[in-house]
Design a protein around this motif. Structure first.
Motif, PDB file in Angstrom:
ATOM      1  N   ASP A 214      89.778  57.349  70.665  1.00 53.42           N
ATOM      2  CA  ASP A 214      89.794  55.909  70.457  1.00 53.42           C
ATOM      3  C   ASP A 214      91.058  55.321  71.059  1.00 53.42           C
ATOM      4  O   ASP A 214      92.130  55.956  71.025  1.00 53.42           O
ATOM      5  CB  ASP A 214      89.769  55.560  68.956  1.00 53.42           C
ATOM      6  CG  ASP A 214      88.382  55.637  68.349  1.00 53.42           C
ATOM      7  OD1 ASP A 214      87.394  55.461  69.098  1.00 53.42           O
ATOM      8  OD2 ASP A 214      88.281  55.872  67.127  1.00 53.42           O
TER       9      ASP A 214
ATOM     10  N   HIS B  94      85.883  53.795  73.229  1.00 49.61           N
ATOM     11  CA  HIS B  94      85.801  52.868  72.101  1.00 49.61           C
ATOM     12  C   HIS B  94      87.190  52.319  71.806  1.00 49.61           C
ATOM     13  O   HIS B  94      88.169  53.071  71.748  1.00 49.61           O
ATOM     14  CB  HIS B  94      85.254  53.599  70.871  1.00 49.61           C
ATOM     15  CG  HIS B  94      85.132  52.743  69.663  1.00 49.61           C
ATOM     16  ND1 HIS B  94      84.227  51.708  69.560  1.00 49.61           N
ATOM     17  CD2 HIS B  94      85.815  52.750  68.482  1.00 49.61           C
ATOM     18  CE1 HIS B  94      84.337  51.139  68.378  1.00 49.61           C
ATOM     19  NE2 HIS B  94      85.304  51.741  67.709  1.00 49.61           N
TER      20      HIS B  94
ATOM     21  N   TYR C 260      83.990  47.851  71.113  1.00 50.38           N
ATOM     22  CA  TYR C 260      85.183  47.721  70.277  1.00 50.38           C
ATOM     23  C   TYR C 260      84.827  47.308  68.860  1.00 50.38           C
ATOM     24  O   TYR C 260      83.739  46.826  68.572  1.00 50.38           O
ATOM     25  CB  TYR C 260      86.143  46.679  70.874  1.00 50.38           C
ATOM     26  CG  TYR C 260      85.673  45.249  70.782  1.00 50.38           C
ATOM     27  CD1 TYR C 260      86.032  44.439  69.701  1.00 50.38           C
ATOM     28  CD2 TYR C 260      84.857  44.696  71.775  1.00 50.38           C
ATOM     29  CE1 TYR C 260      85.606  43.129  69.613  1.00 50.38           C
ATOM     30  CE2 TYR C 260      84.422  43.383  71.694  1.00 50.38           C
ATOM     31  CZ  TYR C 260      84.802  42.601  70.611  1.00 50.38           C
ATOM     32  OH  TYR C 260      84.369  41.303  70.522  1.00 50.38           O
TER      33      TYR C 260
ATOM     34  N   SER D 138      90.125  55.265  62.454  1.00 51.45           N
ATOM     35  CA  SER D 138      89.465  56.018  63.516  1.00 51.45           C
ATOM     36  C   SER D 138      88.860  57.303  62.954  1.00 51.45           C
ATOM     37  O   SER D 138      89.369  57.871  61.978  1.00 51.45           O
ATOM     38  CB  SER D 138      90.477  56.365  64.614  1.00 51.45           C
ATOM     39  OG  SER D 138      89.923  57.273  65.550  1.00 51.45           O
TER      40      SER D 138
ATOM     41  N   LYS E 106      88.032  59.701  65.380  1.00 53.57           N
ATOM     42  CA  LYS E 106      88.090  60.536  66.584  1.00 53.57           C
ATOM     43  C   LYS E 106      89.245  61.540  66.489  1.00 53.57           C
ATOM     44  O   LYS E 106      90.176  61.381  65.697  1.00 53.57           O
ATOM     45  CB  LYS E 106      88.263  59.652  67.819  1.00 53.57           C
ATOM     46  CG  LYS E 106      87.174  58.600  67.990  1.00 53.57           C
ATOM     47  CD  LYS E 106      85.835  59.207  68.340  1.00 53.57           C
ATOM     48  CE  LYS E 106      84.758  58.133  68.480  1.00 53.57           C
ATOM     49  NZ  LYS E 106      85.059  57.156  69.539  1.00 53.57           N
TER      50      LYS E 106
END
Length: 367
Positions: free
Chosen positions: A21, A44, A65, A99, A101
């Protein structure tokens, strides 16, 4: 290194497209993304809006986003939202928390694409990914800098037992044009610009601190994410512009303890504008004095063998902050409380997060 393309190759799919991210703190429209579109559009974005939550932030079309303002932060974290700074770029760390990720890249909205000495645009994100996917060498300095870059290796005399390296937790990038100076240096060097491009990446040695800048930064969220708290800064606080440095000092102490690496150097971005030095001086005034106490504190800090995860390390560090820095200013007792709140909020939003022992992260093979 296996799996990481050389700078001359063009990957058919973006590196770590579904594992990274991009976090951007902002108070304005994100027109700067147009310049970054070729590099950022596949990823993203998590945008953290600072300031007035009723202000509409425009994002160029075509980007994937999510955007959070202060109302969202209060809604998601409830009373624990007090640990997220207001009217300061430190609010970006909320993006790290939400996040899901493995990797994070964060950049400021006044940073543009730089060019290398040959005039080629620099894909900063790709270089950060390369830094993070190759091991670091914190335990013994290699005089050819990063031995995992193409065209480099370990020099004669480098112990073979240490050549596997350590997992890289943090990649710290640099800037062309406007240097990242404090207010006093800005005032005495108002026209100075950084035009020097140094084609090097190096590991910051174990036991050595550094002033981390948050405007061009990548990190492995799974390895060091809970330590990337940018503190209490800005509105209502007696200090600003030390948010990224605070996170850097805490993260480096924890990386050293857990056997993780921190790299600095490439990639460069183009820092487009200097902030007002008089405004900065007001924000930094206390920090300029306090850092003379903070640096020795972090240099002498040790963590117990019981602190085996980033969260445990951070809680132990918060106790030492309260015990040893509250005498510098009562603010640090408040900051210690916020550090604990940050970890509690992190664990609530990331209940399955478990710190990975460094030995479980096998250093990637080197060609």
């Amino acid at each position: 290194m296996a799996g990481v393309p050389s700078s001359s190759s063009v990957p058919t799919t973006p590196l770590l497209k579904d594992e990274l991210d991009i976090v951007i703190p902002t108070i304005r429209n994100l027109d700067f993304l147009e310049m970054w579109r070729p590099f950022f559009q596949p990823y993203h974005l998590i945008i953290v809006q600072d300031g007035d939550p009723s202000k509409i932030i425009n994002v160029p079309k075509g980007f994937d986003y999510e955007l959070y303002n202060r109302n969202d932060i209060n809604r998601i974290l409830g009373p624990k939202a007090s640990c997220i700074s207001f009217k300061d770029s430190a609010c970006r760390c909320f993006g790290y928390m939400v996040s899901k990720k493995k990797y994070i890249y964060t950049i400021d909205d006044d940073c543009f694409v730089a060019k290398d000495p040959s005039g080629n645009q620099i894909n900063a994100l790709e270089q950060h990914i390369k830094n993070l996917l190759t091991p670091a060498t914190p335990f013994f300095f290699n005089t050819l800098y990063d031995p995992f870059r193409d065209g480099a290796d370990f020099v004669r005399g480098y112990p073979f037992s240490l050549r596997e390296g350590a997992p890289t937790a943090l990649s710290h990038g640099l800037w062309l044009n406007i240097p990242d100076y404090d207010a006093p240096t800005q005032l005495v060097k108002p026209r100075e610009r950084n035009t020097r491009y140094v084609d090097a990446v190096l590991t910051i040695p174990k036991g050595t601190l550094f002033p981390m800048c948050g405007m061009n930064l990548g990190f492995n969220r799974e390895l060091i994410g809970p330590a990337m708290y940018f503190g209490l800064m800005g509105d209502g606080q007696p200090i600003g512009r030390y948010d990224d440095m605070w996170a850097g000092w805490c993260a480096k102490v924890i990386c050293d303890h857990l056997g993780l690496g921190v790299k600095t150097g490439l990639p460069y971005i183009w820092h487009s504008k200097a902030s007002n030095p008089f405004t900065n001086l007001k924000k930094e005034y206390n920090g300029i004095f306090w850092q003379e106490e903070l640096i020795p504190f972090f240099q002498s800090t040790t963590l117990s063998k019981e602190s085996t995860t980033v969260q445990k390390c951070y809680i132990e560090l918060s106790k030492q902050v309260r015990e040893k820095l509250s005498k510098v200013d009562p603010y640090f007792g408040k900051l210690a409380d916020a550090m604990v709140t940050w970890i509690e909020a992190w664990d609530e939003l990331n209940p399955s997060t478990t710190a990975i022992a460094p030995e479980a992260n096998g250093a990637a093979d080197k060609k």
